[in-house]
Motif scaffolding. Structure first.
Motif, PDB file in Angstrom:
ATOM      1  N   PRO A  11       0.831  -1.252   0.016  1.00 46.06           N
ATOM      2  CA  PRO A  11       0.082   0.088  -0.110  1.00 46.06           C
ATOM      3  C   PRO A  11       1.066   1.409   0.019  1.00 46.06           C
ATOM      4  O   PRO A  11       0.672   2.353  -0.578  1.00 46.06           O
ATOM      5  CB  PRO A  11      -0.785  -0.082   1.428  1.00 46.06           C
ATOM      6  CG  PRO A  11      -1.097  -1.753   1.489  1.00 46.06           C
ATOM      7  CD  PRO A  11       0.492  -2.175   1.065  1.00 46.06           C
ATOM      8  N   MET A  14       1.963   1.954  -3.617  1.00 49.48           N
ATOM      9  CA  MET A  14       0.900   2.361  -4.454  1.00 49.48           C
ATOM     10  C   MET A  14       0.513   3.922  -3.964  1.00 49.48           C
ATOM     11  O   MET A  14       0.409   4.565  -5.128  1.00 49.48           O
ATOM     12  CB  MET A  14      -0.259   1.314  -4.411  1.00 49.48           C
ATOM     13  CG  MET A  14      -0.044   0.076  -4.812  1.00 49.48           C
ATOM     14  SD  MET A  14      -1.627  -1.000  -4.633  1.00 49.48           S
ATOM     15  CE  MET A  14      -2.682  -0.090  -5.656  1.00 49.48           C
ATOM     16  N   GLY A  15       0.403   4.047  -2.925  1.00 53.40           N
ATOM     17  CA  GLY A  15       0.616   5.434  -2.506  1.00 53.40           C
ATOM     18  C   GLY A  15       1.373   6.508  -2.914  1.00 53.40           C
ATOM     19  O   GLY A  15       1.054   7.424  -3.462  1.00 53.40           O
ATOM     20  N   CYS A  17       3.144   6.070  -5.637  1.00 58.77           N
ATOM     21  CA  CYS A  17       3.135   6.063  -7.156  1.00 58.77           C
ATOM     22  C   CYS A  17       1.915   7.005  -7.497  1.00 58.77           C
ATOM     23  O   CYS A  17       1.893   7.704  -8.506  1.00 58.77           O
ATOM     24  CB  CYS A  17       2.878   4.715  -7.576  1.00 58.77           C
ATOM     25  SG  CYS A  17       4.142   3.681  -7.814  1.00 58.77           S
ATOM     26  N   ALA A  18       0.936   6.902  -6.708  1.00 55.43           N
ATOM     27  CA  ALA A  18      -0.358   7.872  -7.051  1.00 55.43           C
ATOM     28  C   ALA A  18       0.075   9.170  -6.795  1.00 55.43           C
ATOM     29  O   ALA A  18      -0.232  10.003  -7.465  1.00 55.43           O
ATOM     30  CB  ALA A  18      -1.389   7.402  -6.025  1.00 55.43           C
ATOM     31  N   TYR A  21       2.007  10.311  -9.754  1.00 53.02           N
ATOM     32  CA  TYR A  21       1.239  10.751 -10.983  1.00 53.02           C
ATOM     33  C   TYR A  21       0.464  11.982 -10.842  1.00 53.02           C
ATOM     34  O   TYR A  21       0.311  12.740 -11.697  1.00 53.02           O
ATOM     35  CB  TYR A  21       0.246   9.381 -11.259  1.00 53.02           C
ATOM     36  CG  TYR A  21       1.058   8.265 -11.638  1.00 53.02           C
ATOM     37  CD1 TYR A  21       1.678   8.474 -13.029  1.00 53.02           C
ATOM     38  CD2 TYR A  21       0.510   6.975 -11.196  1.00 53.02           C
ATOM     39  CE1 TYR A  21       1.967   7.153 -13.572  1.00 53.02           C
ATOM     40  CE2 TYR A  21       1.284   5.857 -11.871  1.00 53.02           C
ATOM     41  CZ  TYR A  21       1.908   5.988 -13.005  1.00 53.02           C
ATOM     42  OH  TYR A  21       2.511   4.872 -13.763  1.00 53.02           O
ATOM     43  N   LYS A  43      -4.043   8.101 -14.229  1.00 60.64           N
ATOM     44  CA  LYS A  43      -3.225   6.907 -13.382  1.00 60.64           C
ATOM     45  C   LYS A  43      -3.396   7.250 -11.774  1.00 60.64           C
ATOM     46  O   LYS A  43      -3.341   6.246 -11.072  1.00 60.64           O
ATOM     47  CB  LYS A  43      -1.833   7.190 -13.891  1.00 60.64           C
ATOM     48  CG  LYS A  43      -1.666   6.734 -15.178  1.00 60.64           C
ATOM     49  CD  LYS A  43      -1.712   5.141 -15.563  1.00 60.64           C
ATOM     50  CE  LYS A  43      -1.386   4.937 -16.841  1.00 60.64           C
ATOM     51  NZ  LYS A  43      -1.342   3.207 -17.148  1.00 60.64           N
ATOM     52  N   GLY A  44      -3.169   8.484 -11.238  1.00 62.83           N
ATOM     53  CA  GLY A  44      -3.129   8.691  -9.849  1.00 62.83           C
ATOM     54  C   GLY A  44      -4.297   8.742  -9.285  1.00 62.83           C
ATOM     55  O   GLY A  44      -4.446   7.878  -8.217  1.00 62.83           O
ATOM     56  N   ALA A  46      -6.853   6.784 -10.123  1.00 65.78           N
ATOM     57  CA  ALA A  46      -7.234   5.397 -10.042  1.00 65.78           C
ATOM     58  C   ALA A  46      -6.708   4.612  -8.782  1.00 65.78           C
ATOM     59  O   ALA A  46      -7.414   3.528  -8.304  1.00 65.78           O
ATOM     60  CB  ALA A  46      -6.719   4.682 -11.270  1.00 65.78           C
ATOM     61  N   LYS A  47      -5.532   5.095  -8.294  1.00 65.88           N
ATOM     62  CA  LYS A  47      -4.911   4.555  -7.113  1.00 65.88           C
ATOM     63  C   LYS A  47      -5.450   5.517  -5.731  1.00 65.88           C
ATOM     64  O   LYS A  47      -5.477   4.778  -4.887  1.00 65.88           O
ATOM     65  CB  LYS A  47      -3.545   4.550  -7.185  1.00 65.88           C
ATOM     66  CG  LYS A  47      -3.004   3.768  -8.605  1.00 65.88           C
ATOM     67  CD  LYS A  47      -1.416   4.087  -8.426  1.00 65.88           C
ATOM     68  CE  LYS A  47      -0.873   3.127  -9.589  1.00 65.88           C
ATOM     69  NZ  LYS A  47      -1.380   1.695  -9.631  1.00 65.88           N
ATOM     70  N   LYS A  48      -5.794   6.559  -5.893  1.00 64.08           N
ATOM     71  CA  LYS A  48      -6.025   7.430  -4.700  1.00 64.08           C
ATOM     72  C   LYS A  48      -6.826   8.679  -5.216  1.00 64.08           C
ATOM     73  O   LYS A  48      -6.516   9.589  -6.126  1.00 64.08           O
ATOM     74  CB  LYS A  48      -4.654   7.879  -4.287  1.00 64.08           C
ATOM     75  CG  LYS A  48      -4.781   9.109  -3.357  1.00 64.08           C
ATOM     76  CD  LYS A  48      -3.151   9.372  -2.738  1.00 64.08           C
ATOM     77  CE  LYS A  48      -3.265  10.629  -1.711  1.00 64.08           C
ATOM     78  NZ  LYS A  48      -2.085  11.084  -1.522  1.00 64.08           N
TER      79      LYS A  48
END
Length: 279
Positions: A11, A14-15, A17-18, A21, A43-44, A46-48
């Motif tokens: 997590p 992923m955070g 990366c978000a 983005y 992209k961002g 989609a994750k956060k």
């Protein structure tokens, strides 16, 4: 133990990366690089979820005429706890752009009922209510595409010498490494008694980059147009700032009817981004 550690780290990764983005997307938006902004923000988000990023994504879609996506994202902004009348107005605008005038009017009526001093909401509401009046002369005109041979997309047409100068994809086969699509060139098509002649590339103006959006002076002695190219000749996808320059060039009419060698106008420099010339 390793498996538990990986599950804990995932997590965080992923955070991170978000956030990257979203940061790049917001920067691209502020620099009016809307297609880049859309790519990064999608992209961002989609994750956060990020309210500022969502609002920028909505506007970027509206600026690139993707009304359906703009409406979809503006609808999400209205669910935020910090939702403002500006959010509601932007959502209403996207509804108007998609033809949903009654839904937009309902939103504007709600704003005006709470804040009678909101001039933007009042003006947009009046536009929604005057739709029939605005369209009453639409039957006076018949709009149809020009049958210019070649079947290619064309834009930014300007009248010239009984025909049109317009922008269209280059036929040379070169592709912009950033978009993987053909560069654009300037063309001329003559109107021959109702039919349009085959487009002729304006070879003295066209380069290996994007040449487009011409403007001809009233006396037809001068032509201005834009040329877009990557910084230092490096593909945008490989450049440090991932950006391009659009600059304005001038060409003068020659005695034989052709256009002379283009000259870069003096107010341009390596950092400037100028576009859409007009007289």
């Amino acid at each position: 133990m390793k498996r538990i550690l990986l599950l804990a780290i995932a997590p965080l990764f992923m955070g991170s990366c978000a956030s990257l983005y979203l940061k790049d997307g917001k920067q691209a938006y502020r620099e009016m690089q809307y297609q880049d902004a859309i790519w990064y923000l999608e992209k961002g988000l989609a994750k956060k979820e990020d309210p500022e990023g969502r609002r920028m994504l909505s506007q970027a879609y509206l600026m690139t005429n993707d009304v359906a996506k703009a409406k979809e994202n503006y609808a999400l902004t209205t669910t935020y706890t910090d939702n403002t009348d500006e959010d509601r107005i932007n959502y209403g605008r996207s509804l108007m752009a998609s033809g949903s005038y009654s839904e937009a009017a309902t939103i504007f009526e709600g704003i005006v009922s709470r804040d009678g001093s909101n001039e933007t909401a009042k003006e947009l509401l009046a536009s929604c209510k005057k739709l029939d009046q605005l369209k009453k002369d639409s039957l006076y005109y018949h709009v149809e595409p020009l049958a210019i041979p070649g079947g290619q997309s064309a834009f930014s047409a300007v009248p010239f010498n009984g025909g049109l100068i317009f922008s269209a994809p280059s036929s040379k086969g070169d592709k912009d490494p950033y978009t993987n699509k053909a560069f654009t060139d300037l063309y001329f098509s003559k109107n021959n008694g109702g039919s349009w002649g085959a487009p002729e590339a304006l070879t003295t103006l066209n380069s290996k980059y994007h040449d487009a959006v011409a403007a001809v002076s009233p006396d037809k002695s001068m032509l201005l147009f834009t040329r877009t190219f990557s910084l230092n000749g490096v593909a945008m996808s490989a450049s440090d700032k991932n950006e391009s320059n659009t600059q304005i060039y001038m060409s003068r009419s020659q005695p034989d009817g052709t256009w002379g060698k283009p000259e870069l106008l003096s107010f341009n420099d390596t950092k400037s981004k100028n576009a859409h010339p007009a007289f």
